[in-house]
Design an enzyme around this catalytic site. Structure first.
Site, PDB file in Angstrom:
ATOM      1  N   LEU A 162       0.869  -1.173   0.000  1.00 15.16           N
ATOM      2  CA  LEU A 162       0.000   0.000   0.000  1.00 15.16           C
ATOM      3  C   LEU A 162       0.908   1.226   0.000  1.00 15.16           C
ATOM      4  O   LEU A 162       1.996   1.198   0.574  1.00 15.16           O
ATOM      5  CB  LEU A 162      -0.896   0.028   1.247  1.00 15.16           C
ATOM      6  CG  LEU A 162      -1.946  -1.078   1.386  1.00 15.16           C
ATOM      7  CD1 LEU A 162      -2.654  -0.944   2.729  1.00 15.16           C
ATOM      8  CD2 LEU A 162      -2.966  -1.027   0.255  1.00 15.16           C
ATOM      9  N   ASP A 163       0.456   2.294  -0.635  1.00 20.57           N
ATOM     10  CA  ASP A 163       1.222   3.533  -0.594  1.00 20.57           C
ATOM     11  C   ASP A 163       1.363   4.014   0.846  1.00 20.57           C
ATOM     12  O   ASP A 163       0.548   3.683   1.719  1.00 20.57           O
ATOM     13  CB  ASP A 163       0.523   4.621  -1.422  1.00 20.57           C
ATOM     14  CG  ASP A 163       0.525   4.311  -2.909  1.00 20.57           C
ATOM     15  OD1 ASP A 163       1.431   3.585  -3.348  1.00 20.57           O
ATOM     16  OD2 ASP A 163      -0.374   4.803  -3.606  1.00 20.57           O
ATOM     17  N   LYS A 164       2.359   4.826   1.088  1.00 18.45           N
ATOM     18  CA  LYS A 164       2.628   5.350   2.429  1.00 18.45           C
ATOM     19  C   LYS A 164       1.382   5.944   3.074  1.00 18.45           C
ATOM     20  O   LYS A 164       1.082   5.678   4.240  1.00 18.45           O
ATOM     21  CB  LYS A 164       3.731   6.414   2.344  1.00 18.45           C
ATOM     22  CG  LYS A 164       3.985   7.163   3.646  1.00 18.45           C
ATOM     23  CD  LYS A 164       5.018   8.270   3.457  1.00 18.45           C
ATOM     24  CE  LYS A 164       5.183   9.085   4.739  1.00 18.45           C
ATOM     25  NZ  LYS A 164       6.145  10.188   4.570  1.00 18.45           N
TER      26      LYS A 164
END
Length: 338
Positions: A162-164
């Protein structure tokens, strides 16, 4: 990465790394003497022959950090061509990348765990993999601290990301066999990943739609991804199903189902629908109502357990900032309605 890249001197052991110990490693200096066999060779290739216990990638990092001195001058270009008469010194020391593979104490929100895998609820702001600018404090570091066996697995068992600034559920393997099985299941689209997104602007058109648009590097802005024409630009096929859950004048709450897992897929496809995610300034979204990151939450994860074959399904509650924006916008969400 080789273990020798993690243990530069005899003072730092793998047990120290697994325990998260903060030990200051010593620096080892070695003389470099080039011969006629090295003449005209790239510096990084020559170093692989002179210090063969270290990988070329690691040696390139040392060069870039100024750890190699040739003929009395620091040489920072791996492509520099050496001469038979050259001599120098190399400082063997931990690089940020080599130090990234260390255990760190971290509070993980573990939703489910057994001997084969775990499911975590990743918070906003937590980077998944070490990378430039984030060589520590990542989920991978936390997983290495959670389970020492994770050192035996590529990426500590992480099979998707998942993105940050995207919150929500992730499954992590605890053995190589399970890791391979989960990777195959994701590739076969047998792992169901569903998201909630707050799109900018009032939704128009049909309540359900499918975006089937390839995604590749944006040819104009290399920091972004974009929906691309594969006849003109490199990219990979990508498909996302969207369903409107609630609508308001300023924004819309949308249910998203991934069929592929491309970088920034939902963010790109929502932008293609002219509803960039609220707070997603990279793709044209506006910071509003306290949402300072992309309004995206991986709320549901479902898959067949690779070992027990049991059907597994998990839900993650909305993070506070996401829930607050829904309230402020008057958008309604009921998990039971999905």
């Amino acid at each position: 990465m080789k273990k020798t890249e993690l243990i530069i001197s005899g003072t730092l052991t793998l047990d120290d790394l697994e325990g998260g110990a903060q030990i200051e490693p010593q620096v080892e200096q070695r003389p470099l003497i080039f011969t006629a066999a090295h003449h005209g060779m790239r510096l990084d290739r020559a170093l692989v022959e002179l210090v063969p216990e270290f990988s070329r990638n690691y040696l390139q990092q040392l060069i870039e950090l100024g750890g190699v001195c040739l003929n009395g001058k620091v040489q920072v270009k791996a492509s520099h061509k050496v001469k038979a008469s050259d001599s120098g010194v190399i400082e063997l020391r931990p690089t940020p990348q080599s130090q990234a593979f260390k255990a760190e104490d971290m509070v993980l929100d573990v939703v489910y765990v057994d001997e084969h895998l775990l499911v975590i609820n990743k918070p906003v702001g937590l980077v998944v993999h070490p990378a430039p600018g984030n060589w520590s404090g990542t989920l991978m570091n936390g997983l290495l601290g959670y389970d020492a066996k994770a050192f035996d697995l590529p990426r500590a068992g992480i099979v998707h990301r998942l993105d940050k600034d995207t919150s929500g559920l992730m499954v992590v393997a605890r053995s190589r066999a399970v890791m391979d099985a989960l990777v195959r299941a994701i590739a076969a689209r047998e792992v169901k990943r569903q998201y909630l997104a707050i799109g900018q602007g009032s939704w128009s058109g049909a309540n359900r739609c499918v975006v089937d648009a390839a995604i590749g590097r944006d040819p104009v802005n290399r920091l972004r991804m974009a929906a691309v024409d594969l006849a003109l630009h490199p990219g990979k096929p990508a498909r996302t199903d969207f369903e409107l859950l609630s609508n308001a004048a300023q924004a819309c709450l949308v249910h998203c189902t991934l069929h592929t897992g491309r970088t920034h897929q939902i963010r790109v496809h929502m932008t293609k629908l002219k509803h960039p995610l609220l707070g997603d300034t990279l793709y044209g979204g506006s910071v509003a109502l306290g949402m300072t990151r992309q309004a995206l939450h991986a709320y549901r994860l479902a898959f067949e357990h690779p070992v027990t074959k049991q059907a597994m399904s998990f839900f993650a509650n909305l993070p506070q900032d996401f829930s607050l924006v829904l309230t402020n916008l008057g958008l309604k969400y009921n998990q039971n309605d999905i």
